[in-house]
Design an enzyme around this catalytic site. Structure first.
Site: not given
Length: 315
Positions: A14, A151, A221, A260, A262, A275, A277, A281
């Site tokens: 990443e 990602s 992205y 964050r 999900d 998951e 994070n 990002g």
């Protein structure tokens, strides 16, 4: 503590995303009056030398993936006695391990997807046996992904036996553990969490509508790769549950400062966690800045607030 090192780049898959995050963070913090030291991380020795030479008062970790989000850089900073933004070593390591973190989420009362961990050695020894075992446990489509990548790197959604085999062969290139999960169809959402200890808030729920068939690397992205809808078009009940579970997930792993979380929301059912994070990002297409903006926090102000929250634990 205004002398702040922004560590970005890294050596994970990443890296390109981290470069974008890092440059954005450097620019925004400079605008807020911080003395920014930009540290582009290319290898371990170079990073250590730079940290020892620059002696920053504080570090903002804008890395993603391994050697950044998994606790290793956090451990280095602690050894060098440099305070930093984000979760500590253990929480970072736990969050990076999808299967292990899901066990903690389940213990906290959060719904998780059915899973199976497969090792590359098992596939090499008896590929047909492993494939039949997976098919007996799961119905197609089946999700295959590396257990410790971010990602959606190395992820496959298999609709038949051949795609399952291809997915396993892809995932083994990225990890020593492959996570096989049931496929759950529904609305993809994410919840940004901000805070530490008892002072934690869940930001508005974002619905993610990818342009591709699923929320893959390009959708995350590429400009226009996905649409972010705030608030998410889910029931009020599921909105409350998602925000509550996001905070519970954050606490279950001992996360700090921000994260964050999900989820997928199947029709007529409660959310299922995917998951967490620990270093979300911060690119122009990233979700955390969008959630912050929805409560009136523009990008530079959001970063300033994140840093101020992180500094509290060092006082």
């Amino acid at each position: 503590m205004n002398n702040i090192a922004v560590i970005y780049g890294g050596i994970s898959n990443e890296r390109e995303v981290s470069l974008k995050s890092g440059l954005g963070v450097c620019k925004a913090l400079t605008e807020k009056g911080y003395n920014v030291i930009a540290l582009e991380y290319d290898n371990h020795q170079q990073l250590i030398k730079q940290l020892l030479a620059d002696k920053p008062d504080f570090a903002y970790i804008a890395l993603h993936g391994r050697y950044g989000e998994d606790g290793r850089v956090q451990s280095l900073l602690e050894l060098l006695n440099i305070p930093y933004v984000g979760s500590g070593v253990l929480a970072s390591s736990l969050a990076m391990n999808k299967s292990l973190s899901k066990k903690h989420f389940a213990l906290a009362g959060i719904k998780v997807a059915k899973e199976l961990i497969v090792k590359p050695d098992e596939i090499n020894l008896n590929r047909e046996l492993i494939i039949n075992k997976i098919i007996n446990i799961f119905s197609f489509p089946i999700v295959i992904k590396p257990n410790q990548e971010g990602s959606t790197i190395g992820l496959t959604i298999a609709y038949d036996k051949q795609q399952l085999l291809e997915g396993l062969n892809t995932a083994v290139n990225f990890d020593s553990e492959i996570l096989v999960e049931e496929y759950i169809k529904g609305v993809e959402i994410t919840v940004a969490v901000l805070g530490t200890g008892d002072d934690i808030q869940a930001l508005p729920v974002i619905e993610i509508v990818p342009k591709n068939s699923h929320y893959d690397y390009e959708s995350k992205y590429a400009p226009g790769g996905s649409e972010h809808i705030i608030p998410a078009r889910i029931s009020k009940e599921n909105t409350i549950i998602a925000q509550d579970w996001a905070i519970k997930a954050h606490k279950a792993l001992g996360c700090e400062t921000y994260s964050r979380v999900d989820f997928i929301v199947p029709e007529g059912q409660q959310p299922v966690i995917l998951e967490i994070n620990t270093l979300p990002g911060m690119t122009p297409t990233s979700l955390f800045p969008d959630a912050a903006k929805s409560i009136g926090l523009e990008y530079p102000d959001m970063l300033d607030r994140i840093i101020k929250i992180a500094k509290k634990k060092y006082k």
